[in-house]
Enzyme design. Structure first.
Site, PDB file in Angstrom:
ATOM      1  N   SER A 144       0.857  -1.196   0.000  1.00  0.00           N
ATOM      2  CA  SER A 144       0.000   0.000   0.000  1.00  0.00           C
ATOM      3  C   SER A 144       0.890   1.242   0.000  1.00  0.00           C
ATOM      4  O   SER A 144       2.094   1.149   0.268  1.00  0.00           O
ATOM      5  CB  SER A 144      -0.852  -0.031   1.276  1.00  0.00           C
ATOM      6  OG  SER A 144      -1.391   1.235   1.578  1.00  0.00           O
ATOM      7  N   TYR A 157      -3.566  -0.789   9.968  1.00  0.00           N
ATOM      8  CA  TYR A 157      -3.381  -0.941   8.518  1.00  0.00           C
ATOM      9  C   TYR A 157      -1.966  -0.497   8.133  1.00  0.00           C
ATOM     10  O   TYR A 157      -1.263  -1.192   7.399  1.00  0.00           O
ATOM     11  CB  TYR A 157      -4.434  -0.103   7.774  1.00  0.00           C
ATOM     12  CG  TYR A 157      -4.476  -0.360   6.286  1.00  0.00           C
ATOM     13  CD1 TYR A 157      -5.141  -1.459   5.760  1.00  0.00           C
ATOM     14  CD2 TYR A 157      -3.850   0.514   5.392  1.00  0.00           C
ATOM     15  CE1 TYR A 157      -5.183  -1.701   4.396  1.00  0.00           C
ATOM     16  CE2 TYR A 157      -3.888   0.284   4.021  1.00  0.00           C
ATOM     17  CZ  TYR A 157      -4.563  -0.821   3.523  1.00  0.00           C
ATOM     18  OH  TYR A 157      -4.597  -1.051   2.167  1.00  0.00           O
TER      19      TYR A 157
HETATM   20  P1  NAP Z   1     -11.812  -4.912  -1.310  1.00  0.00           P
HETATM   21  O1  NAP Z   1     -12.662  -4.681  -2.490  1.00  0.00           O
HETATM   22  O2  NAP Z   1     -12.315  -4.615   0.060  1.00  0.00           O
HETATM   23  O3  NAP Z   1     -11.239  -6.403  -1.378  1.00  0.00           O
HETATM   24  C1  NAP Z   1     -10.630  -7.038  -0.301  1.00  0.00           C
HETATM   25  C2  NAP Z   1     -10.733  -8.529  -0.517  1.00  0.00           C
HETATM   26  O4  NAP Z   1     -10.168  -9.234   0.601  1.00  0.00           O
HETATM   27  C3  NAP Z   1     -12.183  -8.984  -0.612  1.00  0.00           C
HETATM   28  O5  NAP Z   1     -12.273 -10.058  -1.503  1.00  0.00           O
HETATM   29  C4  NAP Z   1     -12.437  -9.445   0.811  1.00  0.00           C
HETATM   30  O6  NAP Z   1     -13.535 -10.310   0.944  1.00  0.00           O
HETATM   31  C5  NAP Z   1     -11.136 -10.156   1.072  1.00  0.00           C
HETATM   32  N1  NAP Z   1     -10.951 -10.471   2.476  1.00  0.00           N
HETATM   33  C6  NAP Z   1     -10.895  -9.603   3.513  1.00  0.00           C
HETATM   34  N2  NAP Z   1     -10.746 -10.294   4.666  1.00  0.00           N
HETATM   35  C7  NAP Z   1     -10.693 -11.602   4.345  1.00  0.00           C
HETATM   36  C8  NAP Z   1     -10.561 -12.803   5.092  1.00  0.00           C
HETATM   37  N3  NAP Z   1     -10.439 -12.776   6.420  1.00  0.00           N
HETATM   38  N4  NAP Z   1     -10.538 -13.982   4.431  1.00  0.00           N
HETATM   39  C9  NAP Z   1     -10.671 -14.033   3.086  1.00  0.00           C
HETATM   40  N5  NAP Z   1     -10.818 -12.919   2.320  1.00  0.00           N
HETATM   41  C10 NAP Z   1     -10.836 -11.732   2.944  1.00  0.00           C
HETATM   42  O7  NAP Z   1     -10.524  -3.996  -1.442  1.00  0.00           O
HETATM   43  P2  NAP Z   1      -9.352  -3.938  -2.507  1.00  0.00           P
HETATM   44  O8  NAP Z   1      -9.015  -2.520  -2.649  1.00  0.00           O
HETATM   45  O9  NAP Z   1      -9.642  -4.743  -3.714  1.00  0.00           O
HETATM   46  O10 NAP Z   1      -8.202  -4.614  -1.638  1.00  0.00           O
HETATM   47  C11 NAP Z   1      -7.325  -5.619  -2.112  1.00  0.00           C
HETATM   48  C12 NAP Z   1      -5.965  -5.434  -1.468  1.00  0.00           C
HETATM   49  O11 NAP Z   1      -5.392  -4.208  -1.951  1.00  0.00           O
HETATM   50  C13 NAP Z   1      -5.997  -5.312   0.051  1.00  0.00           C
HETATM   51  O12 NAP Z   1      -4.893  -5.968   0.605  1.00  0.00           O
HETATM   52  C14 NAP Z   1      -5.891  -3.812   0.266  1.00  0.00           C
HETATM   53  O13 NAP Z   1      -5.365  -3.496   1.513  1.00  0.00           O
HETATM   54  C15 NAP Z   1      -4.959  -3.452  -0.858  1.00  0.00           C
HETATM   55  N6  NAP Z   1      -4.917  -2.042  -1.242  1.00  0.00           N
HETATM   56  C16 NAP Z   1      -6.018  -1.408  -1.723  1.00  0.00           C
HETATM   57  C17 NAP Z   1      -5.919  -0.069  -2.080  1.00  0.00           C
HETATM   58  C18 NAP Z   1      -7.065   0.700  -2.613  1.00  0.00           C
HETATM   59  O14 NAP Z   1      -6.936   1.915  -2.815  1.00  0.00           O
HETATM   60  N7  NAP Z   1      -8.205   0.111  -2.872  1.00  0.00           N
HETATM   61  C19 NAP Z   1      -4.707   0.607  -1.968  1.00  0.00           C
HETATM   62  C20 NAP Z   1      -3.610  -0.080  -1.479  1.00  0.00           C
HETATM   63  C21 NAP Z   1      -3.721  -1.402  -1.127  1.00  0.00           C
HETATM   64  P3  NAP Z   1     -15.011  -9.695   1.300  1.00  0.00           P
HETATM   65  O15 NAP Z   1     -15.562  -9.173   0.006  1.00  0.00           O
HETATM   66  O16 NAP Z   1     -15.723 -10.869   1.840  1.00  0.00           O
HETATM   67  O17 NAP Z   1     -14.805  -8.595   2.304  1.00  0.00           O
END
Ligand code: NAP
Length: 252
Positions: A144, A157
């Site tokens: 991140s 986080y």
């Molecule tokens: P998201 O749409 O909230 O996706 C997160 C994913 O992780 C979802 O599939 C969620 O499942 C799953 N998850 C969370 N807890 C879990 C658990 N205990 N067991 C299994 N699956 C679990 O957000 P995203 O932005 O795509 O995030 C993906 C990654 O990118 C994360 O690591 C996040 O920190 C990172 N990231 C995102 C951003 C951003 O701007 N969006 C920036 C930097 C890093 P559910 O749908 O069931 O919750």
């Protein structure tokens, strides 16, 4: 040259691919030729349908990544279904927002367990299998901007994602000799569920957008090329590096 990026015959595990960046990366890997094993706590029907449309192969393991039985379940299911593993994308992640002064132990532990502890133990189980296979392996962790910056109101986080940057280096150091490349992608501000609260906050949203040189929030498609690169032979001599995919955010 393009053959170096070809993932045909490879099997990729992608955690949290029912939505967001995980869904985009699972689809990108399939389009590059890989078969995908999803690890999800919510039904990944939409992802399964998109992969089917792309003529790809997908199986899902319904599991919480924070459960200590999950690594073994995932590896045995991947081997049962496809006979091998080559790529691991540690994508599942959560965020909790509160002032540091009021932050609870629950919000600390839940985030650390999903974002950092589970990444280590799933990587360990994956590496054991790759070493047993005597093949190459590629691990891509999702970091991140808060692997580099402090952020505000997201203490667990920031700690977890800063930890991912260090853990990526440590695992790369130990496993490069075994043919396992460990790298990370640090997405910038991407339009997914993770940032919904931020995007709904008008002033924070305008502040963030104003600092992104590319002039827009990132989309899941923006991590497609980088994840294929870091999962493929094209990155064979890239070890322990965290690649920012941020529209220039860190360059400011
Ligand atoms: P998201 O749409 O909230 O996706 C997160 C994913 O992780 C979802 O599939 C969620 O499942 C799953 N998850 C969370 N807890 C879990 C658990 N205990 N067991 C299994 N699956 C679990 O957000 P995203 O932005 O795509 O995030 C993906 C990654 O990118 C994360 O690591 C996040 O920190 C990172 N990231 C995102 C951003 C951003 O701007 N969006 C920036 C930097 C890093 P559910 O749908 O069931 O919750």
């Amino acid at each position: 040259m393009l053959n170096m990026f070809n993932l045909e015959g490879k099997v990729a595990i992608v955690t949290g691919c029912n939505t967001g960046l995980g869904q985009g990366m699972a689809l990108a890997l399939v389009k590059a030729g890989a078969k995908v094993v999803g690890v999800n706590r919510s039904n990944p029907d939409e992802t399964a349908a998109l992969i089917k449309e792309a003529n790809g192969e997908f199986v899902n393991v319904m599991a919480d990544v924070a459960d200590s039985n999950t690594p073994n379940c995932v590896l045995s299911e991947a081997i049962n279904q496809f006979g091998r593993v080559d790529i691991l994308i540690n994508n599942a992640g959560i965020i909790r927002r509160n002032d540091a002064i009021d932050f609870t132990e629950k919000d600390w532990d839940e985030v650390m367990d999903v974002n950092l502890k589970s990444v280590f133990f799933l990587s360990q189980a994956f590496a054991k299998q790759v070493i047993k296979q005597g093949s190459y392996g590629n691990i891509v962790n999702i970091a991140s901007m808060l692997s580099y910056q402090g952020g505000i109101r997201v203490p667990s986080y920031t700690a977890s994602k800063s930890g991912i940057l260090g853990l990526t280096r440590l695992l790369a150091n130990e496993w490069a000799k075994d043919g396992i490349n460990v790298n990370a992608i640090a997405p910038g501000y991407m339009a997914t569920n993770n940032t919904e609260a931020l995007r709904n906050d008008e002033s924070r949203s305008a502040e963030i957008l104003g600092r992104i040189p590319a002039g827009r929030w990132g989309e899941a498609d923006d991590v497609a090329g980088p994840v294929v690169f870091l999962s493929s032979d094209a990155s064979r001599y890239v070890n322990g590096y965290t690649l920012a995919v941020d529209g220039g955010w860190l360059a400011r």
